[in-house]
Design an enzyme around this catalytic site. Structure first.
Site, short mmCIF file in Angstrom:
data_model
loop_
_atom_site.label_atom_id
_atom_site.label_comp_id
_atom_site.label_asym_id
_atom_site.label_seq_id
_atom_site.Cartn_x
_atom_site.Cartn_y
_atom_site.Cartn_z
N GLY A 55 59.77 17.77 2.21
CA GLY A 55 59.69 16.40 1.71
C GLY A 55 58.80 15.50 2.55
N GLY B 271 64.74 19.99 -1.00
CA GLY B 271 66.15 20.08 -1.40
C GLY B 271 66.85 21.28 -0.78
N LYS C 119 68.93 6.64 1.81
CA LYS C 119 70.36 6.40 1.55
C LYS C 119 71.29 7.31 2.33
CE LYS C 119 70.69 6.59 -3.05
NZ LYS C 119 69.48 6.94 -3.80
N ARG D 230 51.05 26.11 -1.44
CA ARG D 230 52.17 27.00 -1.84
C ARG D 230 51.66 28.38 -2.26
NH1 ARG D 230 56.21 22.64 -4.81
NH2 ARG D 230 57.24 22.07 -2.86
#
Length: 399
Positions: free
Chosen positions: A356, A379, A199, A38
């Site tokens: 992710g 996100g 999910k 990063r």
């Protein structure tokens, strides 16, 4: 949302104090940085500002200190690594908007760089407190947001400060917005999206939004079993979101009405139970998707499904992938995720991997340089795919 935002190249930064929000939320172990990815990603923007005579004031968060000073979450180690990478000293402030930060910001000369302490040491940061936003703005003349990883959060240092300073994006956000914005607004077709992960409920809005845009939607991972259940199949002990079965039926109907191909697993790798530990040895077999026994759990896509999904990618011109196909932390259950990563790596299409787990899979497998774009924000990239406005981008000036 308008993705055509002004960048650092659209303003004059010479002699100006530029507050630049980066994503230096790096992983650490025993006080050492374990991956400086990063920090390296932020270098093009920082170098541009330095070379064009800006007085650079960097800020970032690290971890979740919840508004309290925690020495193990100090950005001092980031300042040290950054000065090695830049080959010149990075001045470290002892606080965020206190006396030390103010004095050091005021004393900066053209081309010099300083780093504020972890912005989440301030209680107001995550509340987007206007008082903190004002204090941050008082340090500088211009605001540059280059932290895509937190662009979906309306915090003082990502969005609030833009109420008080002219705001533009850095190279990292410009790239994210350019590539992902174009893929969603005006993709080269066929456009294929691949969704995985555990999910259905995490991806409801993503599925809904993508069905308006794609030619083919592929669903794997734990969320696929709720779709299989919606087709009337028994899924045994597999992950099942019982409350979302009707939603899955609606989505399958919507796909049919829109002429979108909705691909689900045709076979699945099953085991008697979830591996414990997660990467421990496990006995598996492959069964047809409509023949999952009551005593087993689906944990990865089978070989025929890998072929089916791979073929869809082969013919695509744009591919977006978010979420693994199985429990890829376990080598026995990683074949599905590896197959998708391999298909993207071999493809001539514009390939975009949302942060992710999918990004981690591409990097671990050494495919990162064969993918057009790996998003730096998990996100944020999900909310982007949902078609939501990201506050850290919405606050920037339009071109």
């Amino acid at each position: 949302m308008n993705y055509n935002k002004k960048s650092v190249e659209d303003i004059d930064v010479k002699g100006k104090r530029v507050l630049c929000r980066c994503d230096f939320n790096v992983p650490t172990k025993e006080g050492k940085i374990t991956s400086d990815k990063r920090i390296v990603a932020a270098l093009p923007t920082i170098r541009y500002l330095m070379e064009h005579g800006a007085r650079v004031i960097l800020c970032s968060h690290m971890g979740k200190p919840k508004g309290e000073w925690k020495s193990e979450l100090s950005l001092k180690i980031v300042a040290d690594r950054l000065s090695e990478l830049l080959g010149k000293p990075v001045i470290m402030a002892a606080d965020v908007v206190g006396e030390d930060a103010k004095a050091k910001a005021a004393a900066l000369k053209d081309g010099e760089v300083m780093l504020l302490e972890n912005v989440r040491f301030e209680k107001g940061e995550t509340k987007n407190d206007p008082e903190l936003s004002k204090k941050l703005a008082e340090l500088a003349d211009v605001f540059v947001n280059d932290a895509f990883g937190t662009a979906h959060r309306a915090h003082s240092s990502t969005a609030g400060v833009a109420d008080y300073l002219p705001a533009v994006c850095g190279y990292l956000i410009a790239k994210e917005v350019g590539i992902m914005g174009k893929a969603l607004a005006d993709p080269e077709r066929p456009f294929v999206a691949i969704l995985g992960g555990a999910k259905v409920s995490d991806k409801l809005n993503v599925i809904n939004n993508l069905l308006e845009k794609v030619d083919t939607l592929i669903i794997g991972g734990g969320m696929a079993y709720t779709f299989l259940a919606a087709k009337g199949y028994s899924v045994g002990k597999s992950l099942l979101d019982t409350e979302k079965i009707d939603y899955c039926k609606d989505m399958m109907r919507k796909a049919e009405e829109k002429g979108v191909k909705l691909l689900l697993p045709v076979d699945t790798v099953v085991a008697a139970e979830f591996p414990n530990p997660i990467d421990g040895p496990i006995e598996v077999r492959t069964v047809a998707a409509d023949a999952i026994g009551d005593d087993v759990e689906g944990l990865d896509i089978g070989e025929k499904t890998r072929q089916l999904f791979g073929d869809a990618v082969k013919n695509a011109k744009t591919v977006v992938w978010n979420g693994p196909m199985g429990v890829f932390e376990n080598p026995t259950l990683a074949a599905g995720t590896i197959a998708v990563a391999q298909a993207l790596a071999d493809s001539d299409a514009v390939t975009i991997v949302g942060g992710g787990d999918s990004a981690a899979a591409c990097e671990q497998l050494g495919f990162a340089d064969k993918i057009t774009h790996i998003s730096t924000g998990g996100g944020a990239s999900l909310e982007f795919l949902e078609g939501l406005e990201l506050p850290g981008i919405a606050c920037l000036q339009d071109k």
